[in-house]
Design an enzyme around this catalytic site. Structure first.
Site: not given
Ligand code: UD1
Ligand code: CA
Length: 424
Positions: A10, A17, A77, A232, A304, A348, A357, A413
Site C-alpha cells: 500500500l 504528517r 487508487q 509517518n 556514494r 598511489n 568526470n 605545470r
Molecule cells: C495503519 C493501520 C494500523 C497499523 C499501522 C501500522 C489501518 C486502518 N490502520 O495505520 O492498525 O497499526 O498502519 O503501521 O489499516 N494507504 C493507501 N490508501 C489509503 C490509505 C492508506 O494506500 O487509502 C497506504 C499508505 O500510503 C501507507 C499505508 O497504507 O503506506 C498505511 O496507511 P497509514 O495512513 O500510514 O495508516 P496508519 O494510520 O499508520
Molecule cells: Ca503508517
C-alpha cells in the site's frame, strides 16, 4: 516456501504528517525510497509478484517502481478511502490467484526478508486463513491495538482513534502486515464498511470479519518489534535510519569488520565488507558497494554507491568515491574525488587528486582509467575521458587532458622561475 505468495504493497497515501511535496513512500533511507526497501524484502522472501497500490502523486511512485522493481506492477487508487479500500484495488490483478497474499505498507522499511519468511511459514503451518503480524511496543501510541479474547485468539484490531481508554493500554499493536489466504478471504473486500472515527474503509476490520465468517484468524508476534516501525513523520524517518544503520553495523562487526565508532559511522545495508577491514569514524557509505578484506576506510570517507574495492586498499580522510572500481593494494589517502573510474592495483593517488568526470555543459559523465602501478602526484586534475598506462607517473600539480603511456611521465605545470633578490 510451500505455497505461492504474491504481495500487495500500500503506497497511495499522501503522508500528511511528513509535510512534504514528495509522496511519503519516496522519502529515502540510504538513497533508497521507503517503498523500495519493502519491495526488496518481498522479492527476497520469494514473492512471485508485487502489486503496488499508488494514488497520491501516483505517477512519481509508479515511475520509480517500474524502473527499479521489474517484478512489481502498479494499480491506482484514485481516492484514498482507507487501507481496506486500497487492497481492494488489487482484486482484478489477483482474480484467479490461488495462494497467500502478503499485504504490507509502503512505509515500513525495517521489515526484513527473514521475518517475512517466518511470518509466511507460520501462516502456512497453522493453516490460517488470515494472519496479522503484531509487535509488543513500549509506546504503542498511534498504532492499531490487537484485542485478544479469553482463549488468546485475536478477535479484532481497534485503531487508536476508535480505542476505549482500556484498549489504549494494550501494548500489542498491528504491524500493518497480513497473510491472507486469497481464495477463502477475498470476500471481505466486496463487503467494506466505513463506520469508524475516520470514516475510512479499514483493512483492519478483516480480523473481526474473518472471525464472524468462521475463518481461521491468527496473530504472529514479531521477534524484533523495531521491524514494525511505520514512518509517518520526519522524526520516525530519522529513527528508521538510525535503526537500519546500527543493525547493519552490528552484522558487519559480527562478520569481522572493525567499526571504530558505530555512533559516528553510517553504512548502507547494501554494502558488503570483508573481514579485518577497519572503518574509522565519520565515514558515510551510501548505496550498493563491495569492500574487500584488510582495507582501511576513513576517517571522514564518503562512498556514494556503485563502488567496488578489492583487498588491502586505503581510502583515507576526505576522500569521496563514486561508481569506481579500485583494485588491491591501492592508496587514495587524502582529499581526493574519484568518480566513474577504474583504478588498478598498487596505484598511489596523491593528496588532492580530482577526476574531472562531469561536463556541466553537455551533462555527460566520462570515465578515467588508471592502470596498475601508476603514481599520481598531489593536486592533479585528471580530465576524463583519460587513461594512464601501467606505472605512469604524473607530476604534482598537473592537469592531465590526454592519455599518458605506460612508464611515461606526464607533466603539465610551468617551470619554476626564480628571480634573485626580488624582495629587496
Ligand atoms: C495503519 C493501520 C494500523 C497499523 C499501522 C501500522 C489501518 C486502518 N490502520 O495505520 O492498525 O497499526 O498502519 O503501521 O489499516 N494507504 C493507501 N490508501 C489509503 C490509505 C492508506 O494506500 O487509502 C497506504 C499508505 O500510503 C501507507 C499505508 O497504507 O503506506 C498505511 O496507511 P497509514 O495512513 O500510514 O495508516 P496508519 O494510520 O499508520
Ligand atoms: Ca503508517
Amino acid at each position: 516456501m510451500s505455497k505461492r505468495v504474491k504481495a500487495v504493497v500500500l503506497a497511495a497515501g499522501k503522508g500528511t504528517r511528513m509535510k512534504s511535496e514528495k509522496p511519503k513512500v519516496l522519502h529515502e533511507i540510504f538513497n533508497k525510497p521507503l517503498v523500495s526497501w519493502v519491495l526488496s524484502a518481498c522479492e527476497n522472501a520469494g514473492s512471485l509478484e508485487n502489486i503496488v497500490v499508488v494514488g497520491h502523486k501516483g505517477e512519481e511512485v509508479s515511475g520509480f517502481v517500474s524502473k527499479n522493481h521489474p517484478k512489481s506492477v502498479c494499480v491506482e487508487q484514485k481516492e484514498q478511502l482507507g487501507t481496506g479500500h486500497a487492497v481492494s484495488m488489487a482484486k482484478e490483478s489477483l482474480k484467479d490467484f490461488d495462494g497467500c497474499v502478503l499485504v504490507l505498507c509502503g512505509d515500513t522499511p525495517l521489515i526484513t526478508k527473514e521475518s517475512l519468511e517466518k511470518f509466511i511459514n507460520f501462516h502456512n503451518e497453522n493453516s490460517s486463513d488470515i494472519t496479522v503480524m503484531t509487535a509488543i511496543l513500549g509506546n504503542p501510541s498511534g498504532y492499531g491495538r490487537i484485542v485478544r479474547d479469553s482463549r488468546n485468539n485475536v478477535s479484532e484490531i481497534v485503531e487508536q482513534k476508535d480505542c476505549t481508554e482500556a484498549q489504549k493500554a494494550i501494548s500489542e499493536i498491528n504491524a500493518g502486515m497480513y497473510c491472507i489466504n486469497w481464495q477463502r478471504a477475498q470476500g471481505f473486500f466486496s463487503n467494506l464498511k466505513n463506520n469508524n472515527a475516520q470514516n475510512e474503509y479499514y483493512l483492519t476490520d478483516i480480523i473481526k470479519w474473518g472471525n464472524t465468517e468462521g475463518l481461521k484468524v491468527s496473530g504472529y508476534v514479531l521477534e524484533n518489534p523495531d521491524e514494525s516501525l511505520g514512518i509517518n513523520s520526519r522524526a520516525q524517518l530519522a529513527d528508521a535510519f538510525r535503526i537500519m544503520n546500527l543493525r547493519h553495523l552490528d552484522k558487519l562487526m559480527e562478520d569481522g569488520v572493525t567499526i571504530v565508532s558505530p555512533e559516528n559511522t553510517q553504512i548502507s545495508p547494501e554494502t558488503v565488507i570483508g573481514a579485518d577491514t577497519i572503518i574509522f569514524p565519520n565515514t558515510f557509505i551510501n548505496g550498493k558497494n563491495t569492500i574487500g578484506k584488510n582495507c582501511k576506510i576513513g576517517p571522514f570517507a564518503h562512498l556514494r554507491g556503485n563502488c567496488t574495492i578489492e583487498d588491502f586498499v586505503k581510502i583515507g580522510n576526505f576522500v569521496e568515491l563514486k561508481k569506481t572500481y579500485v583494485k588491491s593494494h591501492t592508496n587514495i589517502s587524502h582529499l581526493s574525488y574519484v568518480g566513474d573510474s577504474k583504478v588498478g592495483s598498487n596505484v598511489n593517488i596523491g593528496a588532492g587528486t580530482i577526476t574531472a568526470n562531469y561536463n556541466s555543459i553537455t551533462k555527460e559523465k566520462k570515465e578515467t582509467i588508471i592502470n596498475d602501478g601508476a603514481s599520481i602526484g598531489s593536486n592533479t586534475v585528471l580530465v576524463a575521458p583519460v587513461e594512464l598506462g601501467k606505472k605512469a607517473f604524473i607530476a604534482a600539480g598537473s592537469v592531465i587532458t590526454k592519455d599518458v603511456g605506460a612508464n611515461a611521465l606526464g607533466l603539465t605545470r610551468s617551470p619554476q622561475k626564480e628571480i634573485k633578490n626580488y624582495v629587496k
